[in-house]
Design a protein around this motif. Sequence first.
Motif, mmCIF file in Angstrom:
data_model
loop_
_atom_site.group_PDB
_atom_site.id
_atom_site.type_symbol
_atom_site.label_atom_id
_atom_site.label_comp_id
_atom_site.label_asym_id
_atom_site.label_seq_id
_atom_site.Cartn_x
_atom_site.Cartn_y
_atom_site.Cartn_z
ATOM 1 N N GLU A 14 -8.375 5.352 -7.998
ATOM 2 C CA GLU A 14 -7.495 5.748 -6.909
ATOM 3 C C GLU A 14 -8.134 6.807 -6.027
ATOM 4 O O GLU A 14 -8.813 7.704 -6.510
ATOM 5 N N VAL A 15 -7.882 6.664 -4.734
ATOM 6 C CA VAL A 15 -8.308 7.650 -3.744
ATOM 7 C C VAL A 15 -7.096 7.928 -2.876
ATOM 8 O O VAL A 15 -6.477 7.003 -2.347
ATOM 9 N N ARG A 16 -6.768 9.197 -2.738
ATOM 10 C CA ARG A 16 -5.613 9.572 -1.922
ATOM 11 C C ARG A 16 -6.016 10.654 -0.928
ATOM 12 O O ARG A 16 -6.765 11.554 -1.259
ATOM 13 N N SER A 17 -5.517 10.507 0.261
ATOM 14 C CA SER A 17 -5.650 11.547 1.268
ATOM 15 C C SER A 17 -4.247 11.828 1.780
ATOM 16 O O SER A 17 -3.280 11.228 1.315
ATOM 17 N N GLY A 18 -4.129 12.687 2.745
ATOM 18 C CA GLY A 18 -2.819 12.972 3.298
ATOM 19 C C GLY A 18 -2.214 11.789 4.026
ATOM 20 O O GLY A 18 -1.002 11.729 4.224
ATOM 21 N N LYS A 19 -3.027 10.834 4.418
ATOM 22 C CA LYS A 19 -2.537 9.715 5.220
ATOM 23 C C LYS A 19 -2.761 8.345 4.600
ATOM 24 O O LYS A 19 -2.229 7.356 5.091
ATOM 25 N N ASN A 20 -3.584 8.254 3.533
ATOM 26 C CA ASN A 20 -3.917 6.959 2.946
ATOM 27 C C ASN A 20 -3.877 7.022 1.424
ATOM 28 O O ASN A 20 -4.096 8.071 0.832
ATOM 29 N N SER A 21 -3.654 5.864 0.853
ATOM 30 C CA SER A 21 -3.758 5.712 -0.595
ATOM 31 C C SER A 21 -4.497 4.403 -0.848
ATOM 32 O O SER A 21 -4.102 3.352 -0.339
ATOM 33 N N LEU A 22 -5.592 4.475 -1.595
ATOM 34 C CA LEU A 22 -6.376 3.291 -1.947
ATOM 35 C C LEU A 22 -6.371 3.156 -3.464
ATOM 36 O O LEU A 22 -6.525 4.140 -4.180
ATOM 37 N N ARG A 23 -6.201 1.926 -3.933
ATOM 38 C CA ARG A 23 -6.299 1.636 -5.369
ATOM 39 C C ARG A 23 -7.189 0.416 -5.526
ATOM 40 O O ARG A 23 -6.859 -0.670 -5.049
ATOM 41 N N TRP A 24 -8.323 0.592 -6.191
ATOM 42 C CA TRP A 24 -9.313 -0.474 -6.371
ATOM 43 C C TRP A 24 -9.217 -0.999 -7.794
ATOM 44 O O TRP A 24 -9.451 -0.270 -8.768
ATOM 45 N N TYR A 25 -8.866 -2.276 -7.928
ATOM 46 C CA TYR A 25 -8.793 -2.964 -9.214
ATOM 47 C C TYR A 25 -10.048 -3.823 -9.324
ATOM 48 O O TYR A 25 -10.086 -4.947 -8.821
ATOM 49 N N LEU A 26 -11.057 -3.292 -9.957
ATOM 50 C CA LEU A 26 -12.370 -3.925 -10.021
ATOM 51 C C LEU A 26 -12.316 -5.302 -10.677
ATOM 52 O O LEU A 26 -12.816 -6.277 -10.112
ATOM 53 N N LYS A 27 -11.737 -5.403 -11.864
ATOM 54 C CA LYS A 27 -11.712 -6.686 -12.579
ATOM 55 C C LYS A 27 -10.961 -7.754 -11.788
ATOM 56 O O LYS A 27 -11.355 -8.915 -11.786
ATOM 57 N N ALA A 28 -9.880 -7.361 -11.135
ATOM 58 C CA ALA A 28 -9.076 -8.316 -10.372
ATOM 59 C C ALA A 28 -9.655 -8.582 -8.987
ATOM 60 O O ALA A 28 -9.297 -9.564 -8.345
ATOM 61 N N GLY A 29 -10.542 -7.688 -8.528
ATOM 62 C CA GLY A 29 -11.120 -7.853 -7.197
ATOM 63 C C GLY A 29 -10.113 -7.623 -6.079
ATOM 64 O O GLY A 29 -10.167 -8.271 -5.045
ATOM 65 N N LYS A 30 -9.190 -6.688 -6.303
ATOM 66 C CA LYS A 30 -8.132 -6.411 -5.331
ATOM 67 C C LYS A 30 -8.191 -4.942 -4.900
ATOM 68 O O LYS A 30 -8.315 -4.046 -5.732
ATOM 69 N N LEU A 31 -8.067 -4.734 -3.602
ATOM 70 C CA LEU A 31 -7.982 -3.386 -3.045
ATOM 71 C C LEU A 31 -6.605 -3.236 -2.412
ATOM 72 O O LEU A 31 -6.264 -3.972 -1.490
ATOM 73 N N GLN A 32 -5.807 -2.305 -2.942
ATOM 74 C CA GLN A 32 -4.496 -2.025 -2.371
ATOM 75 C C GLN A 32 -4.636 -0.850 -1.404
ATOM 76 O O GLN A 32 -5.256 0.157 -1.730
ATOM 77 N N ILE A 33 -4.026 -0.994 -0.238
ATOM 78 C CA ILE A 33 -4.082 0.037 0.789
ATOM 79 C C ILE A 33 -2.660 0.328 1.243
ATOM 80 O O ILE A 33 -1.909 -0.593 1.560
ATOM 81 N N SER A 34 -2.289 1.606 1.241
ATOM 82 C CA SER A 34 -0.937 1.966 1.667
ATOM 83 C C SER A 34 -0.910 3.379 2.219
ATOM 84 O O SER A 34 -1.881 4.126 2.112
ATOM 85 N N ARG A 35 0.202 3.717 2.804
ATOM 86 C CA ARG A 35 0.476 5.097 3.175
ATOM 87 C C ARG A 35 0.854 5.817 1.881
ATOM 88 O O ARG A 35 1.229 5.180 0.897
ATOM 89 N N PRO A 36 0.807 7.134 1.862
ATOM 90 C CA PRO A 36 1.197 7.857 0.648
ATOM 91 C C PRO A 36 2.680 7.653 0.327
ATOM 92 O O PRO A 36 3.488 7.390 1.216
ATOM 93 N N GLU A 37 3.010 7.792 -0.953
ATOM 94 C CA GLU A 37 4.411 7.742 -1.358
ATOM 95 C C GLU A 37 5.159 8.875 -0.655
ATOM 96 O O GLU A 37 4.566 9.875 -0.273
ATOM 97 N N TRP A 38 6.463 8.718 -0.516
ATOM 98 C CA TRP A 38 7.256 9.782 0.087
ATOM 99 C C TRP A 38 8.267 10.297 -0.922
ATOM 100 O O TRP A 38 8.640 9.604 -1.856
ATOM 101 N N THR A 39 8.671 11.534 -0.735
ATOM 102 C CA THR A 39 9.596 12.190 -1.652
ATOM 103 C C THR A 39 10.898 12.484 -0.921
ATOM 104 O O THR A 39 10.888 13.070 0.165
ATOM 105 N N ASP A 40 12.014 12.088 -1.531
ATOM 106 C CA ASP A 40 13.314 12.350 -0.912
ATOM 107 C C ASP A 40 13.790 13.757 -1.252
ATOM 108 O O ASP A 40 13.125 14.498 -1.983
#
Length: 79
Positions: A14-40
């Motif tokens: 996982e790599v997180r910045s203030g504006k991005n969140s990346l999750r690299w699943y090597l075995k599955a060959g999938k890269l998830q890209i999203s904005r950071p989670e938000w807190t209510d």
Amino acid sequence: MNMAKYWENEKPIEVRSGKNSLRWYLKAGKLQISRPEWTDKEGSTHPVKTVILDVEALGESEDREKARKIFAEIVEELG
């Protein structure tokens, strides 16, 4: 491995910045890209819509050379 639930079967890098969140699943060959989670206001965190890049499928596409160029430019930009 059940690829439909790779996120349950594999711990991502996982790599997180203030504006991005990346999750690299090597075995599955999938890269998830999203904005950071938000807190209510109660302190609960909530996920944000995620886009998934299927790296294997991209590598099999006719545009794989264009994709390589894009990623090379991103790596160059990151220094």
